[in-house]
Every structure is written in C-alpha cells, then in structure tokens.
Design an enzyme around this catalytic site. Structure first.
Site, PDB file in Angstrom:
ATOM      1  N   TRP B  61       0.993  -1.088   0.109  1.00 44.99           N
ATOM      2  CA  TRP B  61       0.063  -0.038   0.033  1.00 44.99           C
ATOM      3  C   TRP B  61       0.820   1.334   0.228  1.00 44.99           C
ATOM      4  O   TRP B  61       1.629   1.524   1.018  1.00 44.99           O
ATOM      5  CB  TRP B  61      -1.141  -0.049   1.133  1.00 44.99           C
ATOM      6  CG  TRP B  61      -1.608  -0.940   1.172  1.00 44.99           C
ATOM      7  CD1 TRP B  61      -3.269  -0.963   0.517  1.00 44.99           C
ATOM      8  CD2 TRP B  61      -1.601  -2.343   1.620  1.00 44.99           C
ATOM      9  NE1 TRP B  61      -3.920  -2.392   0.611  1.00 44.99           N
ATOM     10  CE2 TRP B  61      -2.922  -3.210   1.544  1.00 44.99           C
ATOM     11  CE3 TRP B  61      -0.744  -3.067   2.287  1.00 44.99           C
ATOM     12  CZ2 TRP B  61      -3.239  -4.478   1.740  1.00 44.99           C
ATOM     13  CZ3 TRP B  61      -1.002  -4.432   2.873  1.00 44.99           C
ATOM     14  CH2 TRP B  61      -1.943  -5.165   2.337  1.00 44.99           C
ATOM     15  N   HIS B  99      -7.197   2.015   1.801  1.00 46.81           N
ATOM     16  CA  HIS B  99      -8.445   0.959   1.507  1.00 46.81           C
ATOM     17  C   HIS B  99      -9.494   1.691   2.735  1.00 46.81           C
ATOM     18  O   HIS B  99      -9.391   2.629   3.395  1.00 46.81           O
ATOM     19  CB  HIS B  99      -8.024  -0.228   1.937  1.00 46.81           C
ATOM     20  CG  HIS B  99      -6.883  -0.397   3.166  1.00 46.81           C
ATOM     21  ND1 HIS B  99      -6.154  -1.598   3.173  1.00 46.81           N
ATOM     22  CD2 HIS B  99      -6.893   0.169   4.129  1.00 46.81           C
ATOM     23  CE1 HIS B  99      -5.407  -1.493   4.333  1.00 46.81           C
ATOM     24  NE2 HIS B  99      -5.857  -0.449   4.909  1.00 46.81           N
ATOM     25  N   ARG B 125      -4.000   5.909  -3.319  1.00 49.29           N
ATOM     26  CA  ARG B 125      -2.687   5.317  -3.152  1.00 49.29           C
ATOM     27  C   ARG B 125      -1.605   6.275  -3.930  1.00 49.29           C
ATOM     28  O   ARG B 125      -1.972   6.798  -5.058  1.00 49.29           O
ATOM     29  CB  ARG B 125      -2.759   3.931  -3.757  1.00 49.29           C
ATOM     30  CG  ARG B 125      -3.545   3.180  -2.898  1.00 49.29           C
ATOM     31  CD  ARG B 125      -3.332   1.679  -3.035  1.00 49.29           C
ATOM     32  NE  ARG B 125      -4.392   0.872  -2.197  1.00 49.29           N
ATOM     33  CZ  ARG B 125      -4.876  -0.283  -2.217  1.00 49.29           C
ATOM     34  NH1 ARG B 125      -4.535  -0.773  -3.327  1.00 49.29           N
ATOM     35  NH2 ARG B 125      -5.888  -0.454  -1.463  1.00 49.29           N
ATOM     36  N   GLN B 139     -13.143   2.325  -3.599  1.00 49.90           N
ATOM     37  CA  GLN B 139     -12.980   1.014  -2.910  1.00 49.90           C
ATOM     38  C   GLN B 139     -14.364   0.688  -2.479  1.00 49.90           C
ATOM     39  O   GLN B 139     -14.840   1.136  -1.503  1.00 49.90           O
ATOM     40  CB  GLN B 139     -11.835   0.777  -1.872  1.00 49.90           C
ATOM     41  CG  GLN B 139     -11.482  -0.395  -1.444  1.00 49.90           C
ATOM     42  CD  GLN B 139     -10.367  -1.254  -2.150  1.00 49.90           C
ATOM     43  OE1 GLN B 139      -9.923  -0.454  -3.191  1.00 49.90           O
ATOM     44  NE2 GLN B 139      -9.687  -2.042  -1.405  1.00 49.90           N
ATOM     45  N   VAL B 182      -6.037 -11.078   6.458  1.00 49.67           N
ATOM     46  CA  VAL B 182      -6.828 -12.331   6.155  1.00 49.67           C
ATOM     47  C   VAL B 182      -5.866 -13.555   6.145  1.00 49.67           C
ATOM     48  O   VAL B 182      -5.031 -13.410   5.832  1.00 49.67           O
ATOM     49  CB  VAL B 182      -7.731 -12.289   5.015  1.00 49.67           C
ATOM     50  CG1 VAL B 182      -8.832 -11.350   5.129  1.00 49.67           C
ATOM     51  CG2 VAL B 182      -7.048 -11.919   3.634  1.00 49.67           C
ATOM     52  N   ALA B 236     -13.585 -10.950   4.675  1.00 53.38           N
ATOM     53  CA  ALA B 236     -13.724  -9.725   4.244  1.00 53.38           C
ATOM     54  C   ALA B 236     -13.175  -9.862   2.847  1.00 53.38           C
ATOM     55  O   ALA B 236     -12.705 -10.809   2.511  1.00 53.38           O
ATOM     56  CB  ALA B 236     -12.653  -9.066   5.275  1.00 53.38           C
TER      57      ALA B 236
END
Ligand SMILES: [Zn+2]
Lengths: 792, 268
Positions: B61, B99, B125, B139, B182, B236
């Site tokens: 990111w 995000h 970004r 997003q 995740v 997610a």
C-alpha cells in the site's frame, strides 16, 4: 522472482512437467505466475512471491518444493550435495564479536585459503544469465548461485584485504555513525546516516544485508576468502535499505525474514562449490566461525479437523487431511491435547522460574507462570496468548467442579512487586476488562492439584490448590475450547516462518487441496434490519432530487495546489494539498462542459458534487451545486437558490444556513445540515438500467450547423427530424430543435417553421468545410424535394 | 424525451451508480452500508489490520502521508480521524486511507457480532497514474462476522453480488494470495461476463477477470477489533469500484471518471 526451469530440474530425477502446467498449477495452488517465457535454451518464470511466502520461496529450492507438493513430482535431492560443516575446526583467523543478537541473530563465516579466482564454468554463467544475473567470477557467482538456490544471501571477502589485529580478523555488526563513509562494491561512495546496519572490521566494511564494501572485494588477485552467511534483523535491514534508497536481492530476502538455520546450509553448499570450481592443490578449509547465541527452537502448530471444516466450509475427513499433510511434506502427529498438556506439565516439574521467560527461546529450560502454560498448550498445537490476564480472557469460564486435568486456574497472589496485576487485556482483546485482577495461573492436574511456575519457590511445583499460598485468592477456572478435540500437530519445517497458527495451516491445507472444491454456501437468514450510514443515505436522497432537477453528478480530485492540509509526499507539485472546498474545481468544469453544451444537447450546464473536503480542523462532507448558462448572474444565482430550497424543503433541512451562493455556485456543509435528521433504517432501492454501455467521446472537434424548415401546417417536427437524421448520416451526432413558430402566408396558408441545430463529429478525423457543405446540401435537397417544404 | 429535444435530465456518476446498486444488492442478504473518514491514523489503516510498521507487507500500500503542523495535531486531537494511534508509527503522522478497512475496524470496535457491512468509499494510493491506475479511486469492502462463517459463505456472497451487478450467470474462482488482515487469503476471479468463459479481449482470453482480494479475517485482526477469534470467524473482501464500473460500462480510462466531463457522466 525470476525462476529458471533448468535450475528447477536440478532438484528432480523425474521429468518435470511442462512450464505451462507448472505455471497454472502454481497460480491455482501457491502464488501467481505472472509470465513464463523461453530464453536461450531455458524457460524463465516470473513469479509474484508475496510477503507470506518470501521466507522460503524467494529461492529455486522453495519453488521446487512447492512444485513437488502441488504436482506430486518427487523432490528427491538437493541440487547440490551438502556436506555437514561439523568436521571443520573453529577458525583461527576469523572471530566474531561485538554483535547484538537483536540486530543480527546469527553470523556464520567460513574461511577458505589458497583458491583460484577465475571465470565461472559455462553452466553457471548460463544459469545465472537466464535469471538476469551477470557473471563476475567463480566465487562471486557461487555466492549468488547459493542465494538464488536457497534464499540465503552470502558475501565473500578477500581475506588479505580485511583488517587484522594480532593476526586475527574480527567481525562485528553495529549501527553506523552519522557521516561515516563507505565505498560499496559498485564503487559508489555512501556517506551514511546514523543507525545503518554495518559490518564492522576495524571500520565499516559493508552495509549489512544490503551490499558489501569495495575495500575487501574479491578480484583476480584474491587467494583466500571469508564467506559470510548471516541472519540480520528484518526491520533493521529494511530501515537501512530505505534510509539509503538501496534495495538488493540480499536486502529483499533479509527484510522478509529468513530462518537463521539457513546460514549453515548455505555455507555447506558454498564450500562444495568453491572446492569444485575454485580449488587449487593447496586449497584448505581453514576454519569456521559461528555466532548464534539464542537458538530458535522448532515451532509446532496444530489444528483440529473441526477448525479446518469450519473455516473452509469443506467437508473434510481425517483421511483426507492426513493425505494432504503428507503431500505437503509436513511432519505431524495426531494428539489429544489434554494428555499432552498434563504429561508435559508433570515432566517439567522442577524447571527454574524466570520472569519474562521467552516461549521460543527459554522454554523448555525456564518459565514464568504464563510462559509455562503458553508453552504447554503450544506443544499440544494450541496457540493461546502469552500473558496470564489474556489467557484468562481467552478461556471459557468453567466451575471448579467441572475443571478437568489440563484446564487453567487463575488467581491473584496479591504480591504487587512488579505491578503486574491486570484488570485489562494486554494484547489479546484490547480494551476488554475483567472484574477481578489476575496475576498468576497454573495447570490443573486433577485431584485438587495444580502445577505452576512460581517465583516464590523459584521453580515449577505441584501443590494442592487448597493448600497453595499462591492460589489463596482464586479468580476463576478456564477451559480453552480446543483442548477436547484431537489435533494435527505439525513440526513446522524451519524455513516456513509463515506457518505460525491454525489459520496458516488451514490455508496450507485448503490451497493444496484446491479452492475450486469449495461450494458456495448460503448465509444464515438474519432478522436484523439493514441500514445505511447517515451521510450516504441523505446524500443519496439529495442526489435523486438534484438529478430530478436536471443536475449531473461529478466527482473531482481531492488533490489541489492549495488548501489547509498539506501532503508530505504529493504525487505532483501542483497536487500538494487536500481540497478545502469543491467550488474551485467546479469553475473550470463549468467552462469546459459549457463549451461542449451543444454536443451534449444541453442549453445550460447544471452539475453538483458531494464529497469530503478538508480544513485544518476536520474533514466533512460538502455539497456544491452549480449552474452555467448565458443568463445574467442574478438569474443564474436564483436558479441555484431554487434547487437548494427544493432540496431543503424535501429533506427538511436548511442548506442556506450552512452555505452560500456565489457566482452561480452553492457550497455548504452537508454534514452539518443533516445533523438533526434521524438515523436511516433502510437501504434505498436502486436498479441499473440494462445494457448501459459507455461510448468513448471523440477527441475531434464538433461542428455546428443550423437548419430551419418551413412546412405546411400539420407536419410534425418528427417528420422533419426523420429526414434530417437520414440525410445527416453517421457524422450527425446530435440534433436539437431550438425554435418553432407559425406563420400565415400572404395567401392565407398556415406554415410552421422548425429550426434545428445539428452537431456533427467524427470519431476519426476533423471534419472539413467541404464535407460539411456536401452534407448540408444533401439535407437541404431532401427537404426541398418534399411538396411545400422549404429550407429557409 | 424525443431525440431532438434538449437533454434536461440529470445524471448519476457511474461510480455512484455502482455504489448504489451494490448497496442495494447487499441489502438483500442483510448487509448494511457504512462510511468513515478519509484521513486516517496509522493504527487504523495499518497496525490494527496486522500490517506492522517496517514490515514488507506495507509496500503493498503506497501511502500518502500528511504534513504535521501544530495546528493539525490539535485538530487530530479534537476529532479529525480520532482514536487509537500506532505504537510503531513510521512518520508519526496521519495518512490518507489506502483502503476502507479502517472503517470496518472502527465499526467492529463499537458493534458486537453478527456484523454484516459493506464499506464503499474514496481511497488513495501513491502510485503513478495511467489508464488503469489512479492516485484516488473508490474501494468497495465488505465484512461478515458471525459464529460460523466460512470460505464457502464468501463464495456464495460474491457470486450473489457479481451475478446481480453484471446481470449474468457468474462463477467465482479463488486463487491463493496474501493480505495481512486475512488468513487464508485469496484472490477473486469472476467468470467473464462478456464471453462467459470462452475467452475475449475483456478477459484477455483467459475466461476469468481478476476482481477482488478476500479471505477469512485474521484472528489477530478480530482480536484487535475486540472480537474473540475462537468464538467468531468472518470474511472480508475488497476491490476497486472504479474497476467494476469500467468493466460493467466499458469505460477504458480510469482518469476519465474524475475530470467532471459530462460527455462521460451524461451517458449514465
Ligand atoms: Zn471474456
């Protein structure tokens, strides 16, 4: 990372599958193969290794292992036979001192004397070339080859060019002083900032983990070498690398963290290759030095069948899981957690107490109360929090009567000598509070007995709960949910630093098995009502009103050349700030769109934007509404005012109170305006028009032509338009009827005049006058050909 | 309206179009829509999501950082992106969210499971712009936390959504991937809505279109949200709304979405 097919072949006796098959298998089961292409007698894959697999797969060996797991091709050798270094004496010429193991957990070095530096053999030059590496000489190539093989960066020094003190070369690793200078291998001079990780040998001789220094480089005169295989702290290397803006193949590997166990294997491989490619009749392995004060212990992680099924939604059975683990080359045993925990607790009675003992480094030699418990559970493949209070919150409450061997007992010893009673979760569930503080815990062994590591006795002891001084004030009994289900406990291969908790194992199992086997499963019905956050909800209602009034929504850039909040690292010098309003960008937009009005069939431009703006105090949702036409400013402002009051009336808010109209633009604080409206309890229904497709606007200019036609009374605009459209052809982009009037002729006949504005545009060229004249003539002719029709 | 009459209709921006349709589709399976600040703290944008400072994962990111002035410091204290801050701050400053996941963390801190939310919103970004990359974009993220949530549920939800959004039968494919928040983490491909999988320019002849990242919420992230990772699980997902709009409507250049050009907007 670039991976050579030929290189991979060195790990297999069996024939490797085709590159295409490897590529798709890796992509579906491991990581994305971005491309593969043939290069001079080889095929090179470009594989996107993400940080979770960078520990083990930034290497050909890692990829070979992965291919073997996924495709079942048997991985049956190292590409180079590794001879253990164990027979080699400690070096008399090289010592390693003055290292803080936190910044350099391991530093291994091998001294080889009387070798010959020369060009590498063809196979080595070629295989390095196929992954884009330039051949330097045999020794440097060997260090590179080992790195791309097993992921451990190596560095070779010319022994004679290192600084000796009393006949000994002493290495250290330290932080640089600000202003220290170093010339790296590529001849570049760095004036280093402070805090860079450097290799010390009577002065800095290399930027640790990033690039070696020029002063001790290998060249054709080199006779004896020291090969360094170190393990540097990932954060330290990353910080150094960022500080000097230098990323190398070595630094990428270190910053992703690699196992300290790799250093020996890498040196073993390097030794073999040096002997093979650089030896003379006098070559000797002089000795070996290894700094590795805190050995990383082997890691165990466990998971139950139930957990795997729950997270994946795949109905696995025990047999299938075992099959997958075997395929994955993971050593495991199936254990009953209670049995393991209780028997290990008993086995470790008497071990010394050490406050703050590390579960990975001190166990099983020393423990504090909670590290003992955390370690016992880890051996049973259950990862629980490290700290007593967190263990207490982690477990589920049970009564004393229901407590079974292996369950946990928590107490308050009232010995506040370190201030470590905790009422609040430290790491596990931040913010969670308990009613009674907890500072100590133990393992229940049954028959009223508890095993615990106690500071008072200085060791792990067993006592009757009722007679224990420590457990006079019992806070509660807890059961860790996983304790009653059998677990697959995996001894994690040393290089797999990504396998640390059950979720990691679940992923490993699921991806090897294949995600394609997951079948969609409906969510449980819910009775909870859906809602929309207030800002979005009322913004949407307002948008609908505006759209009903003929306004179009724009979304503009948040970056501006001025504002109240400045960016530290803007993308461009004219985008250095966050917008403090919406109206400033709207001005230019209005002009631009107004110039296209005819093309769009508009007589005026009406736009709005709802978006976040930033002032020095806070950010908020702002609303801007603007109109642009040929009317006087006052009239324009009135048009804006009219729509603002319509929104205000419809939504029962007062937008004028929170904004102003200036130069045909309203801007106001929408968030404040809706502040007192109720929280929305719904999501607004919305359906897209079917087959909505975008047509890219032409980049060529459009041309306007007017045509006015007199037709007999009773002829509709439709009929006239039909002819214009037909004769106008493909270039006729838009037609707008802009004037209609009736006229009675001298002979009493009623006629109607229709005036159309025609917009012509080509997708591929600028239209010429001649072209336009031809089209217009065609239209005029067709119109005039009709009985009693006449182009004016 | 007749073809030769002036266009007096208003038009909704294609990004809003997708957001509203998305919100409505998800509402049918119990998901609410939430939003949050565009300026964030390092804690909510990174640390809480298991992306520690100085970890290579941060490179995934590219971030815009804000210059810190005394004035802004006090502003931060009274409301601008308030809340916890990073213990391991890189720049010691605020940032533009990369995000909308921070909104999910903020929501989960205040609400107990079950949680079913989607979070559309503007994100930023620090990347060079071209036809498919913008420094600002929208997003769409989603979060579902309950006692018994699996990858199979994720597959159902994304199929349900994408099928409705693109208006044609859609299959979902998971590929292994990595996102720190995740585990397992997957890349989501959808079967090509244009050719149905036989291969066409839209899907670069592969039959599949890469559309999102997703996975099961990392136990550490649940724990940071104050949710017991052994009692609850969740999934997610996240992807670009711009990309969805470009695919669905056939828009070729992401930058054209932000120029305010009515030649684009008035087609919607
Ligand atoms: Zn296709």
């Amino acid at each position: 990372m670039l991976i050579s097919y030929k290189w991979l072949e060195r790990y297999f006796d069996e024939k490797l599958p085709e590159a295409e098959k490897i590529s798709s298998a890796l992509t579906m089961h491991s990581f994305e193969v971005e491309s593969f292409e043939a290069v001079e007698g080889d095929t090179v894959f470009n594989i996107k290794i993400l940080p979770d697999r960078a520990h083990d797969c930034l290497s050909h060996r890692g990829i070979a292992r992965e291919i073997s797991v996924i495709l079942g091709t048997r991985l049956n050798k190292e590409e180079y036979e590794l001879k253990p270094l164990s027979g080699i004496p400690e070096s008399k010429k090289v010592t390693i001192n003055y290292i803080d193991q936190k910044i350099c957990p391991r530093f291994s070095a091998l001294v080889i004397e009387n070798i010959k530096i020369k060009e590498s053999p063809g196979w080595l030059r070629e295989i390095l070339k196929s992954i884009g590496q330039k051949s330097i000489n045999n020794v440097v190539d060997i260090t590179n080859y080992v790195m791309f093989s097993m992921g451990q960066p190596l560095h070779a020094y010319d022994l004679s060019r290192l600084n000796q003190k009393d006949g000994v070369i002493d290495f250290g690793v330290r932080m640089s002083q600000k202003g220290e200078k170093l010339i790296t291998l590529d001849g570049k001079e760095y004036e280093m900032p402070g805090g860079l990780l450097v290799i010390e040998n009577e002065g800095a001789v290399g930027i640790a983990g990033i690039k070696g220094g020029n002063s001790s480089r290998i060249d054709e005169n080199t006779k004896s070498i020291v090969i360094e295989a170190a393990n540097f702290n990932p954060v330290a290397v990353r910080k150094s690398s960022k500080a000097i803006g230098l990323r190398t193949d070595a630094s990428i590997r270190f910053e992703n963290d690699i196992s300290p166990k790799l250093t020996l294997r890498a040196l073993e491989m390097a030794r073999g290759l040096v002997l093979e490619l650089a030896s003379t009749k006098d070559t000797i392995i002089e000795g070996f030095a290894d700094f590795y004060p805190i050995r990383r212990s082997d890691y165990k992680v466990g998971v139950s069948l139930e957990e795997i099924k729950k997270i994946t939604g795949i109905d696995f059975d025990d047999k299938e899981i075992k099959k997958i683990l075997d395929r994955a080359l993971l050593k495991y045993e199936v254990i009953n957690p209670r049995d393991v925990i209780v028997s290990l607790a008993k086995e470790n009675l008497g071990k010394p107490y050490k406050y703050g003992a590390s579960v990975t480094a001190d166990a099983p030699n020393a423990f504090d109360c909670s590290s003992f418990i955390s370690w016992l559970y880890a051996q049973a493949g259950i990862s629980i929090p490290r700290i007593s209070i967190d263990q207490y919150i982690y477990g589920a409450e049970i009564s004393r009567e229901k407590t079974k061997p292996g369950d946990l007992v928590f107490c308050n010893t009232h010995r506040d000598n370190r201030g470590v009673f905790h009422r609040k979760s430290i790491e596990f569930l931040p913010g969670t509070e308990v009613t009674k503080p907890v500072d100590h815990d133990g393992i229940y062994l049954g028959n009223g007995e508890v095993a615990h590591s106690t500071e008072i006795k200085g060791k792990i002891i067993v006592e009757l709960l009722d007679e224990s001084d420590s457990f006079k004030d019992i806070v509660g009994f807890r059961r860790v949910k996983e304790i009653d289900k059998d677990r697959y406990v995996i001894s994690v291969p040393f290089e797999r630093l990504d396998l640390r908790q059950p979720a990691d194992l679940i992923e490993e199992i699921a991806r090897i098995y294949g995600y394609e086997n997951i079948k969609p499963k409906k969510l449980e019905e819910t009775s909870a009502e859906v809602f929309t956050d207030k800002n979005s909800y009322y913004a949407d209602l307002m948008k609908d009103i505006l759209i009903g009034e003929g306004f179009s929504e724009i979304i503009s850039y948040s970056f501006k050349n001025n504002g109240k909040i400045e960016l530290l690292n803007p993308i461009a010098s004219d985008k250095g700030f966050l917008r403090a309003d919406l109206k400033n960008s709207m001005h230019d937009l209005l002009e631009f769109n107004f110039s296209n009005a005819e093309l769009l069939g508009l007589t005026e431009v009406k736009v709005f934007e709802v978006g976040t703006i930033f002032n020095s105090k806070a950010e908020h949702l702002s609303l801007a509404v603007a109109v642009k036409n040929n009317e006087k400013q006052k009239v324009v402002d009135e048009a804006v005012r009219a729509v603002i009051s319509k929104i205000s009336d419809d939504l029962k808010i007062d937008l004028m109170k929170f904004g102003v109209i200036e130069g045909g633009i309203y801007e106001g604080d929408f968030e404040k305006a809706i502040k007192n409206l109720p929280e929305p309890k719904e999501v607004i229904k919305f359906e897209s028009r079917p087959n909505l497709k975008f047509k890219t606007p032409s980049v060529y200019p459009f041309v306007l032509r007017d045509v006015a036609v007199f037709v007999p009374n009773g002829i509709s605009a439709d009929e006239v338009f039909a002819i214009i459209k037909k004769e106008g052809g493909n270039l006729l982009t838009r037609v707008r009827l802009f004037d209609v009037f009736e006229k009675t002729t001298e002979d009493g006949e009623k006629k109607i005049s229709y005036a159309f504005r025609l917009v012509f545009q080509s997708q591929s060229r600028t239209l010429t006058d001649e072209e336009m004249n031809t089209i217009m003539e065609r239209i005029n002719k067709a119109v005039n050909a009709k009985l009693n029709w006449q182009v004016r | 309206m007749k073809e030769y009459e002036a266009d007096t209709y208003g038009h909704l921006h294609p990004i809003s179009h997708i957001i509203r349709q998305t919100a409505y589709i998800f509402s049918q399976i119990g998901f609410s829509t939430v939003s949050g600040p565009e300026i964030e703290t390092e804690y909510y944008n990174f640390d809480a999501l298991n992306i520690p400072a100085h970890h290579p994962a941060r490179d995934m990111w590219d971030t815009f950082w804000l210059k810190q002035t005394n004035n802004q410091q006090s502003a931060a204290d009274d409301g601008l992106a308030g809340g916890k801050d990073s213990k391991s701050s890189v720049v010691g400053s605020k940032l533009l969210r990369t995000h909308t996941s921070p909104v999910q963390v903020r929501f989960a801190e205040k609400n107990k499971p079950p949680i079913r939310i989607i979070v559309p919103g503007k994100t930023f970004r620090h990347e060079a712009t071209d036809a498919t990359h913008e420094a600002q974009f929208f997003q769409l993220e989603g979060l579902y936390i309950d006692t018994d949530v699996s990858l199979a549920n994720l597959k159902f939800v994304l199929e349900f959504y994408l099928e409705k959004l693109f208006g044609s039968k859609t299959d979902i494919r998971f590929r292994p991937s990595f996102f720190p928040f995740v585990e397992p983490g997957v890349e989501i491909d959808m079967s090509c809505f244009k050719c149905g999988g036989s291969g066409c320019p839209t899907c670069k002849q592969s039959g599949w279109i890469e559309i999102m990242g997703a996975g099961m919420v990392h136990p550490k992230v649940l724990s940071n949200m104050g949710i017991h990772p052994k009692r609850f699980s969740g999934f997610a997902f996240g992807g670009g709304i711009d990309r969805l709009a470009m695919l669905k409507f056939g828009i070729g250049d992401i930058r054209s979405l932000y120029t305010g050009d009515l030649r684009l907007i008035n087609q919607f």
